[in-house]
Write a protein that holds these residues in place. Structure first.
Motif, PDB file in Angstrom:
ATOM      1  N   VAL A   1       0.767  -1.101  -0.251  1.00 12.07           N
ATOM      2  CA  VAL A   1       0.080  -0.003  -0.279  1.00 12.07           C
ATOM      3  C   VAL A   1       0.767   1.062  -0.467  1.00 12.07           C
ATOM      4  O   VAL A   1       0.409   1.612  -1.077  1.00 12.07           O
ATOM      5  CB  VAL A   1      -0.877   0.051   1.406  1.00 12.07           C
ATOM      6  CG1 VAL A   1      -1.620   1.258   1.224  1.00 12.07           C
ATOM      7  CG2 VAL A   1      -1.592  -0.792   1.030  1.00 12.07           C
ATOM      8  N   LEU A   2       1.754   1.275   0.985  1.00 11.50           N
ATOM      9  CA  LEU A   2       2.961   2.163   1.180  1.00 11.50           C
ATOM     10  C   LEU A   2       3.832   2.662  -0.464  1.00 11.50           C
ATOM     11  O   LEU A   2       3.972   3.719  -0.843  1.00 11.50           O
ATOM     12  CB  LEU A   2       3.904   2.641   1.925  1.00 11.50           C
ATOM     13  CG  LEU A   2       4.501   3.260   2.469  1.00 11.50           C
ATOM     14  CD1 LEU A   2       4.173   4.843   2.352  1.00 11.50           C
ATOM     15  CD2 LEU A   2       5.291   3.332   3.322  1.00 11.50           C
ATOM     16  N   GLN A   3       4.742   0.853  -1.060  1.00 12.25           N
ATOM     17  CA  GLN A   3       4.854   1.204  -2.062  1.00 12.25           C
ATOM     18  C   GLN A   3       4.677   1.555  -3.109  1.00 12.25           C
ATOM     19  O   GLN A   3       5.057   2.316  -3.712  1.00 12.25           O
ATOM     20  CB  GLN A   3       5.545  -0.088  -2.028  1.00 12.25           C
ATOM     21  CG  GLN A   3       6.870  -0.592  -2.664  1.00 12.25           C
ATOM     22  CD  GLN A   3       7.363  -1.264  -2.963  1.00 12.25           C
ATOM     23  OE1 GLN A   3       8.579  -2.327  -3.442  1.00 12.25           O
ATOM     24  NE2 GLN A   3       6.630  -2.480  -2.395  1.00 12.25           N
ATOM     25  N   GLY A   4       3.046   1.064  -2.978  1.00 11.20           N
ATOM     26  CA  GLY A   4       2.373   1.796  -4.741  1.00 11.20           C
ATOM     27  C   GLY A   4       2.194   3.078  -4.598  1.00 11.20           C
ATOM     28  O   GLY A   4       1.838   3.823  -5.569  1.00 11.20           O
ATOM     29  N   GLN A   5       1.790   3.529  -3.709  1.00  9.53           N
ATOM     30  CA  GLN A   5       1.516   4.871  -3.319  1.00  9.53           C
ATOM     31  C   GLN A   5       2.826   6.219  -3.503  1.00  9.53           C
ATOM     32  O   GLN A   5       2.225   7.101  -4.527  1.00  9.53           O
ATOM     33  CB  GLN A   5       1.356   5.489  -1.848  1.00  9.53           C
ATOM     34  CG  GLN A   5       0.914   6.921  -1.725  1.00  9.53           C
ATOM     35  CD  GLN A   5       0.033   7.097  -0.867  1.00  9.53           C
ATOM     36  OE1 GLN A   5       0.045   5.992   0.187  1.00  9.53           O
ATOM     37  NE2 GLN A   5      -0.612   7.899   0.122  1.00  9.53           N
ATOM     38  N   VAL A   6       3.858   5.702  -3.336  1.00  6.36           N
ATOM     39  CA  VAL A   6       5.459   6.407  -3.286  1.00  6.36           C
ATOM     40  C   VAL A   6       5.791   6.989  -5.123  1.00  6.36           C
ATOM     41  O   VAL A   6       5.835   6.984  -6.018  1.00  6.36           O
ATOM     42  CB  VAL A   6       6.734   5.472  -2.524  1.00  6.36           C
ATOM     43  CG1 VAL A   6       7.612   6.397  -3.088  1.00  6.36           C
ATOM     44  CG2 VAL A   6       5.866   6.315  -0.916  1.00  6.36           C
TER      45      VAL A   6
ATOM     46  N   GLU B   1       0.960  -8.601  -7.919  1.00  9.26           N
ATOM     47  CA  GLU B   1       0.336  -8.689  -8.535  1.00  9.26           C
ATOM     48  C   GLU B   1      -0.456  -7.632  -7.257  1.00  9.26           C
ATOM     49  O   GLU B   1      -1.047  -6.610  -7.436  1.00  9.26           O
ATOM     50  CB  GLU B   1      -1.157  -9.870  -8.272  1.00  9.26           C
ATOM     51  CG  GLU B   1      -0.533 -10.749  -9.258  1.00  9.26           C
ATOM     52  CD  GLU B   1      -1.882 -12.284  -9.231  1.00  9.26           C
ATOM     53  OE1 GLU B   1      -2.695 -11.565  -9.402  1.00  9.26           O
ATOM     54  OE2 GLU B   1      -1.301 -12.434  -9.283  1.00  9.26           O
ATOM     55  N   ALA B   2      -0.861  -7.815  -6.046  1.00  6.61           N
ATOM     56  CA  ALA B   2      -0.403  -6.532  -4.827  1.00  6.61           C
ATOM     57  C   ALA B   2       0.096  -5.363  -5.597  1.00  6.61           C
ATOM     58  O   ALA B   2      -0.688  -4.325  -5.713  1.00  6.61           O
ATOM     59  CB  ALA B   2      -0.262  -7.432  -3.273  1.00  6.61           C
ATOM     60  N   LEU B   3       1.539  -5.421  -5.894  1.00  4.17           N
ATOM     61  CA  LEU B   3       2.081  -3.895  -5.804  1.00  4.17           C
ATOM     62  C   LEU B   3       1.274  -3.084  -6.933  1.00  4.17           C
ATOM     63  O   LEU B   3       0.953  -2.064  -7.246  1.00  4.17           O
ATOM     64  CB  LEU B   3       3.691  -4.320  -6.218  1.00  4.17           C
ATOM     65  CG  LEU B   3       4.446  -3.198  -6.016  1.00  4.17           C
ATOM     66  CD1 LEU B   3       3.967  -1.869  -5.474  1.00  4.17           C
ATOM     67  CD2 LEU B   3       6.016  -3.466  -6.174  1.00  4.17           C
ATOM     68  N   ALA B   4       1.172  -4.215  -7.775  1.00  7.75           N
ATOM     69  CA  ALA B   4       0.520  -3.835  -9.224  1.00  7.75           C
ATOM     70  C   ALA B   4      -0.819  -2.946  -9.550  1.00  7.75           C
ATOM     71  O   ALA B   4      -1.207  -2.164 -10.086  1.00  7.75           O
ATOM     72  CB  ALA B   4       0.632  -5.225 -10.181  1.00  7.75           C
ATOM     73  N   GLU B   5      -1.498  -3.826  -8.641  1.00  2.00           N
ATOM     74  CA  GLU B   5      -2.720  -2.910  -8.442  1.00  2.00           C
ATOM     75  C   GLU B   5      -2.655  -1.961  -7.284  1.00  2.00           C
ATOM     76  O   GLU B   5      -3.533  -0.753  -7.519  1.00  2.00           O
ATOM     77  CB  GLU B   5      -3.321  -4.153  -7.528  1.00  2.00           C
ATOM     78  CG  GLU B   5      -4.056  -5.166  -8.164  1.00  2.00           C
ATOM     79  CD  GLU B   5      -5.292  -5.156  -9.304  1.00  2.00           C
ATOM     80  OE1 GLU B   5      -5.641  -3.932  -9.085  1.00  2.00           O
ATOM     81  OE2 GLU B   5      -5.138  -5.649 -10.692  1.00  2.00           O
ATOM     82  N   ASN B   6      -1.922  -1.623  -6.364  1.00  6.46           N
ATOM     83  CA  ASN B   6      -1.777  -1.081  -5.306  1.00  6.46           C
ATOM     84  C   ASN B   6      -1.697   0.686  -6.883  1.00  6.46           C
ATOM     85  O   ASN B   6      -1.592   1.595  -5.824  1.00  6.46           O
ATOM     86  CB  ASN B   6      -0.982  -0.646  -4.612  1.00  6.46           C
ATOM     87  CG  ASN B   6      -1.640  -1.294  -3.329  1.00  6.46           C
ATOM     88  OD1 ASN B   6      -1.979  -0.718  -3.045  1.00  6.46           O
ATOM     89  ND2 ASN B   6      -1.809  -3.096  -3.000  1.00  6.46           N
ATOM     90  N   VAL B   7      -0.329   0.884  -7.344  1.00  2.43           N
ATOM     91  CA  VAL B   7       0.308   1.588  -7.910  1.00  2.43           C
ATOM     92  C   VAL B   7      -0.763   1.654  -9.034  1.00  2.43           C
ATOM     93  O   VAL B   7      -0.870   3.158  -9.096  1.00  2.43           O
ATOM     94  CB  VAL B   7       1.421   1.222  -8.684  1.00  2.43           C
ATOM     95  CG1 VAL B   7       1.829   2.216  -9.947  1.00  2.43           C
ATOM     96  CG2 VAL B   7       2.570   0.378  -8.129  1.00  2.43           C
ATOM     97  N   ARG B   8      -1.330   0.792  -9.405  1.00  6.69           N
ATOM     98  CA  ARG B   8      -2.779   1.279 -10.486  1.00  6.69           C
ATOM     99  C   ARG B   8      -3.762   2.534  -9.990  1.00  6.69           C
ATOM    100  O   ARG B   8      -4.674   3.369 -10.387  1.00  6.69           O
ATOM    101  CB  ARG B   8      -3.380  -0.718 -11.210  1.00  6.69           C
ATOM    102  CG  ARG B   8      -3.886   0.378 -12.230  1.00  6.69           C
ATOM    103  CD  ARG B   8      -5.338  -0.496 -13.173  1.00  6.69           C
ATOM    104  NE  ARG B   8      -4.751  -1.528 -12.162  1.00  6.69           N
ATOM    105  CZ  ARG B   8      -5.744  -2.659 -13.354  1.00  6.69           C
ATOM    106  NH1 ARG B   8      -5.877  -2.533 -14.072  1.00  6.69           N
ATOM    107  NH2 ARG B   8      -6.119  -3.984 -12.644  1.00  6.69           N
ATOM    108  N   SER B   9      -3.874   1.448  -8.465  1.00  5.36           N
ATOM    109  CA  SER B   9      -4.776   1.876  -8.107  1.00  5.36           C
ATOM    110  C   SER B   9      -4.321   3.894  -7.865  1.00  5.36           C
ATOM    111  O   SER B   9      -5.314   4.961  -7.800  1.00  5.36           O
ATOM    112  CB  SER B   9      -5.301   1.688  -6.832  1.00  5.36           C
ATOM    113  OG  SER B   9      -6.359   2.238  -5.886  1.00  5.36           O
ATOM    114  N   PHE B  10      -3.429   3.881  -7.354  1.00  4.80           N
ATOM    115  CA  PHE B  10      -2.456   5.433  -7.016  1.00  4.80           C
ATOM    116  C   PHE B  10      -2.915   5.723  -8.038  1.00  4.80           C
ATOM    117  O   PHE B  10      -3.296   7.290  -7.639  1.00  4.80           O
ATOM    118  CB  PHE B  10      -1.199   5.687  -5.926  1.00  4.80           C
ATOM    119  CG  PHE B  10      -1.786   4.334  -4.447  1.00  4.80           C
ATOM    120  CD1 PHE B  10      -3.023   5.639  -3.149  1.00  4.80           C
ATOM    121  CD2 PHE B  10      -1.788   3.537  -3.690  1.00  4.80           C
ATOM    122  CE1 PHE B  10      -3.196   5.044  -2.646  1.00  4.80           C
ATOM    123  CE2 PHE B  10      -1.796   3.083  -2.579  1.00  4.80           C
ATOM    124  CZ  PHE B  10      -2.663   3.525  -1.641  1.00  4.80           C
TER     125      PHE B  10
END
Length: 216
Positions: A118-123, A147-156
């Motif tokens: 969640v934090l990594q994707g936001q940054v 998949e988890a990191l990709a989804e968070n990057v896309r969302s943010f």
């Protein structure tokens, strides 16, 4: 220690093993644990292909481990977390980032020293926006980490106004990644987000050959 001495993350093994051994040394230099010297046992977590972590975990638990340090891979940790925590043993990972652990039913026995995706994707998303990248392609390995990191990057990134023009998940065991690379090339993104392990050595040359990346 349930850490990688084989598989895609084997390059992380030596410093991770050394870090645990240093901790044990410092604990013992300061009196040990309840008057006893701390000891360590090594086990290979692998990378899940083949899935050797469960049998290696059994070796640690039968050896009387009070704490299991590892695994490095989120997907590997997910394959053994129930076995460890249900035995009443603490598990501490130095590298797991998957959001699957954020609310996992671990009886309060699972810990990690790396931040959630969640934090990594936001940054990552905010860095892309600040760099003026309006469209991106995401190429990520198909596992709990990728998949988890990709989804968070896309969302943010999309929340910040960016556009994801290509979203590709790939099998880490694939012989090549030509189809994914060509799909990205067809969209001509401003930037490419690559979430991968050792297969980066195959993917990056393919991206360059397709005219993508730096140097234009």
């Amino acid at each position: 220690m349930l850490l990688p001495s084989s598989g895609d993350l084997a390059f992380l093994g030596p410093p991770e093993f050394a870090g645990v051994e240093l901790a044990v040394k410092e604990i013992n230099e300061n009196g040990g644990v309840n008057g006893s010297q701390a000891t360590s046992i090594r086990a290979d977590s692998g990378d899940g292909t083949p899935n050797i972590a469960p049998s290696e975990t059994d070796k640690l638990l039968s050896g009387g481990a009070d704490v299991v340090i590892g695994a490095a891979s989120s997907s590997v940790s997910l394959s053994v977390i129930d076995k460890i925590t249900q035995a009443g043993v603490a598990q501490i990972s130095p590298a797991n980032t998957s959001t699957a652990f954020d609310t996992y039913a671990d009886s309060g026995l699972y810990f990690r020293t790396a931040p959630s995706d969640v934090l990594q994707g936001q940054v990552m998303a905010s860095t892309l926006i600040e760099d003026g990248k309006q469209s991106v392609a995401i190429l990520a390995r198909q596992d709990s980490y990728g998949e988890a990191l990709a989804e968070n990057v896309r969302s943010f990134y999309e929340e910040a106004g960016g556009s994801v023009v290509s979203y590709q998940l790939y099998s880490p065991e694939a012989a090549n990644y030509n189809a994914e690379v060509q799909a990205i090339a067809a969209e001509d993104p401003d930037a490419i987000i690559l979430i991968s392990f050792d297969e980066t050595k195959k993917i990056v040359p393919a991206l360059i050959q397709a005219g993508l990346g730096q140097g234009e």
